[in-house]
Design a protein around this motif. Structure first.
Motif, mmCIF file in Angstrom:
data_model
loop_
_atom_site.group_PDB
_atom_site.id
_atom_site.type_symbol
_atom_site.label_atom_id
_atom_site.label_comp_id
_atom_site.label_asym_id
_atom_site.label_seq_id
_atom_site.Cartn_x
_atom_site.Cartn_y
_atom_site.Cartn_z
ATOM 1 N N ALA A 124 25.186 20.603 -21.975
ATOM 2 C CA ALA A 124 23.794 20.204 -21.760
ATOM 3 C C ALA A 124 23.290 20.635 -20.385
ATOM 4 N N GLY A 125 23.644 21.824 -19.971
ATOM 5 C CA GLY A 125 23.179 22.341 -18.689
ATOM 6 C C GLY A 125 23.958 21.854 -17.482
ATOM 7 N N TRP A 183 32.237 15.048 -14.462
ATOM 8 C CA TRP A 183 30.931 15.523 -14.905
ATOM 9 C C TRP A 183 30.127 15.845 -13.654
ATOM 10 N N ALA A 184 29.834 17.117 -13.443
ATOM 11 C CA ALA A 184 29.071 17.547 -12.258
ATOM 12 C C ALA A 184 27.611 17.705 -12.661
ATOM 13 N N LEU A 185 26.762 16.843 -12.135
ATOM 14 C CA LEU A 185 25.338 16.876 -12.493
ATOM 15 C C LEU A 185 24.607 17.957 -11.727
#
Length: 185
Positions: A124-125, A183-185
C-alpha cells in the motif's frame, strides 16, 4: 588490573617504574590469543539482504585458585583457616597454591556461525521489512567466547593445580532464532 601499564619488553611498569610480575589478581575477561571474524553481506536487488558472521576465538584464560571443587561446582577454598572472605572468588584474588600462575591455562576455544535475512515488501505504498536472525546455528555449547557478566566466576575460575580437571559451568546460549517485522510509513 593492577599492572595495566606493563606492556614494554623490559617488564617495567611504564608509570611507576616497578618491576612487573605475574601476580595480577583479576581474571582476564577479554584476553583472547586468537580472534578471527568473517562477515559477509549480500544484497539481492532492493528486495532482500542476507548476512553471515563466522567467529572463531581461542579460549579465555583460567584463573586457578587454591582449593577443591566438587562435580556440582561447590568449592572449598579456605585452606589458610582465615574463614570465608566474601567476594574473593568473584574478583579472582583468592589464594593460589605455590607456583601456580594466574591465567596459566585456557578454556576451550569456540567457533560460532550466525546469519540474518531481510526481505523488503511494498505494501500500500509503504515499506514492510520482514527479518529473521539465527544465532549459534551450529548449536555448539560455548563456554568461553560470550559475554556473561561474571567478573571472575563461571568456568574461568577453577580450583586446584594446573592439569587438574576443568569443570565447565555457565555455557553460552544455544541455537536461537529471532523474527521481526517493521512497517515503515
Amino acid at each position: 588490573a593492577s599492572q595495566a601499564n606493563c606492556f614494554s619488553s623490559d617488564r617495567v611498569d611504564a608509570v611507576t617504574g616497578q618491576p612487573c610480575t605475574s601476580q595480577e589478581y583479576a581474571a582476564a575477561n577479554n584476553d583472547r590469543r586468537h580472534k578471527v571474524t568473517l562477515r559477509s553481506v549480500y544484497t539481492l536487488g532492493s528486495t532482500a539482504r542476507f548476512g553471515v558472521i563466522a567467529d572463531y576465538q581461542s579460549g579465555l584464560p583460567l584463573n586457578r585458585l587454591a582449593g577443591t571443587s566438587s562435580l556440582d561446582g561447590n568449592a572449598q577454598f579456605d585452606l589458610l583457616g582465615i574463614g570465608p572472605v566474601r567476594g574473593n572468588a568473584f574478583i579472582g584474588d583468592g589464594n593460589r597454591f605455590v607456583g601456580v600462575a594466574r591465567n596459566g591455562e585456557r578454556l576451550p576455544g569456540f567457533f560460532n556461525v550466525s546469519m540474518s535475512a531481510i526481505w523488503f515488501l511494498a505494501v500500500a505504498g509503504d515499506l514492510v521489512e520482514l527479518r529473521v536472525d539465527g544465532f549459534n546455528l551450529l548449536n555448539r555449547t560455548e563456554y568461553s567466547g560470550f559475554a556473561s557478566g561474571i567478573g571472575g566466576g563461571g568456568s574461568r575460575t577453577q580450583y586446584g593445580r594446573p592439569g587438574d580437571p576443568v569443570r565447565l559451568f555457565s555455557p553460552g546460549p544455544p541455537r536461537q532464532f529471532q523474527f521481526s517485522a517493521r512497517w515503515a510509513l
